[in-house]
Write an enzyme that holds these catalytic residues in place. Sequence first.
Site, PDB file in Angstrom:
ATOM      1  N   TYR A   7      -6.928   7.934  -7.286  1.00  0.00           N
ATOM      2  CA  TYR A   7      -6.088   6.876  -7.864  1.00  0.00           C
ATOM      3  C   TYR A   7      -5.521   5.941  -6.798  1.00  0.00           C
ATOM      4  O   TYR A   7      -4.824   4.981  -7.127  1.00  0.00           O
ATOM      5  CB  TYR A   7      -4.903   7.515  -8.621  1.00  0.00           C
ATOM      6  CG  TYR A   7      -4.024   8.337  -7.709  1.00  0.00           C
ATOM      7  CD1 TYR A   7      -3.010   7.737  -6.967  1.00  0.00           C
ATOM      8  CD2 TYR A   7      -4.246   9.697  -7.542  1.00  0.00           C
ATOM      9  CE1 TYR A   7      -2.233   8.478  -6.084  1.00  0.00           C
ATOM     10  CE2 TYR A   7      -3.483  10.442  -6.667  1.00  0.00           C
ATOM     11  CZ  TYR A   7      -2.481   9.827  -5.947  1.00  0.00           C
ATOM     12  OH  TYR A   7      -1.740  10.553  -5.070  1.00  0.00           O
ATOM     13  N   GLY A   8      -5.809   6.217  -5.517  1.00  0.00           N
ATOM     14  CA  GLY A   8      -5.108   5.495  -4.454  1.00  0.00           C
ATOM     15  C   GLY A   8      -6.030   4.778  -3.500  1.00  0.00           C
ATOM     16  O   GLY A   8      -6.958   4.064  -3.904  1.00  0.00           O
ATOM     17  N   THR A   9      -5.807   5.017  -2.218  1.00  0.00           N
ATOM     18  CA  THR A   9      -6.495   4.259  -1.166  1.00  0.00           C
ATOM     19  C   THR A   9      -7.971   4.621  -1.030  1.00  0.00           C
ATOM     20  O   THR A   9      -8.690   3.965  -0.287  1.00  0.00           O
ATOM     21  CB  THR A   9      -5.824   4.495   0.194  1.00  0.00           C
ATOM     22  OG1 THR A   9      -5.909   5.893   0.513  1.00  0.00           O
ATOM     23  CG2 THR A   9      -4.366   4.074   0.164  1.00  0.00           C
ATOM     24  N   LEU A  10      -8.419   5.660  -1.749  1.00  0.00           N
ATOM     25  CA  LEU A  10      -9.830   6.056  -1.661  1.00  0.00           C
ATOM     26  C   LEU A  10     -10.702   5.368  -2.714  1.00  0.00           C
ATOM     27  O   LEU A  10     -11.927   5.474  -2.670  1.00  0.00           O
ATOM     28  CB  LEU A  10      -9.962   7.576  -1.777  1.00  0.00           C
ATOM     29  CG  LEU A  10      -9.458   8.374  -0.563  1.00  0.00           C
ATOM     30  CD1 LEU A  10      -9.223   9.829  -0.931  1.00  0.00           C
ATOM     31  CD2 LEU A  10     -10.448   8.286   0.594  1.00  0.00           C
ATOM     32  N   GLU A  82      -5.980  14.394   3.331  1.00  0.00           N
ATOM     33  CA  GLU A  82      -4.768  14.241   2.521  1.00  0.00           C
ATOM     34  C   GLU A  82      -3.646  15.181   2.954  1.00  0.00           C
ATOM     35  O   GLU A  82      -2.604  15.232   2.306  1.00  0.00           O
ATOM     36  CB  GLU A  82      -5.086  14.465   1.026  1.00  0.00           C
ATOM     37  CG  GLU A  82      -6.138  13.532   0.451  1.00  0.00           C
ATOM     38  CD  GLU A  82      -5.744  12.055   0.504  1.00  0.00           C
ATOM     39  OE1 GLU A  82      -4.594  11.738   0.857  1.00  0.00           O
ATOM     40  OE2 GLU A  82      -6.602  11.218   0.218  1.00  0.00           O
TER      41      GLU A  82
HETATM   42  N1  PCA Z   1      -5.662   8.925  -1.461  1.00  0.00           N
HETATM   43  C1  PCA Z   1      -5.864   9.783  -2.582  1.00  0.00           C
HETATM   44  C2  PCA Z   1      -4.492  10.225  -2.945  1.00  0.00           C
HETATM   45  C3  PCA Z   1      -3.624   9.106  -2.523  1.00  0.00           C
HETATM   46  C4  PCA Z   1      -4.454   8.328  -1.587  1.00  0.00           C
HETATM   47  O1  PCA Z   1      -4.161   7.291  -1.051  1.00  0.00           O
HETATM   48  C5  PCA Z   1      -6.497   8.998  -3.700  1.00  0.00           C
HETATM   49  O2  PCA Z   1      -6.991   7.869  -3.491  1.00  0.00           O
HETATM   50  O3  PCA Z   1      -6.505   9.485  -4.837  1.00  0.00           O
END
Ligand code: PCA
Length: 156
Positions: A7-10, A82
């Site tokens: 849900y985030g930077t990935l 993470e």
């Molecule tokens: N990376 C993981 C968790 C939060 C982040 O930045 C993601 O993208 O889900």
Amino acid sequence: MERVFLYGTLKKGQPNHGLISNSISGRAEFEGLGRTADPYPLVIGSKNNIPFLLNVPGKGHHVTGEIYSVDDQMLQFLDDFEGCPDTYQRTPVRIEILEWEGKSSAPEERPAVNSIMECFVYSTTNYPPEWINLPYHDNYDSLGEHGLRYNPRENR
Ligand code: PCA
């Protein structure tokens, strides 16, 4: 292979996506889009503007993200990246399917839109208590209107 919901930077187009599209860390196959079946608070925290899904189901929004199938090597890589289990914990969460693209499974095995699937998610119970009062997001974008641009690890 294990399913992971990101849900985030990935996610695609986000600052760390290169890490999962890079086969040196293992295999990751994009399967589709989903959103958390329960609402969760997704906040942007710390001085580096990092997205965190707080493990407080029932508060916040249904959070949109991407579903991947990953091999053991990639799962291990993601756990390390993470800071699991200290910073984030990887736990199974119910995800509602919005779109399925996965080509590896036979058509009759593909999950239907709106069906629910369990995926691993990196969320946290280890956060400063005041973060629960931060604004909640539903679809993270590091360059979104919030103005809280992610500070990549190599700049810290
Ligand atoms: N990376 C993981 C968790 C939060 C982040 O930045 C993601 O993208 O889900």
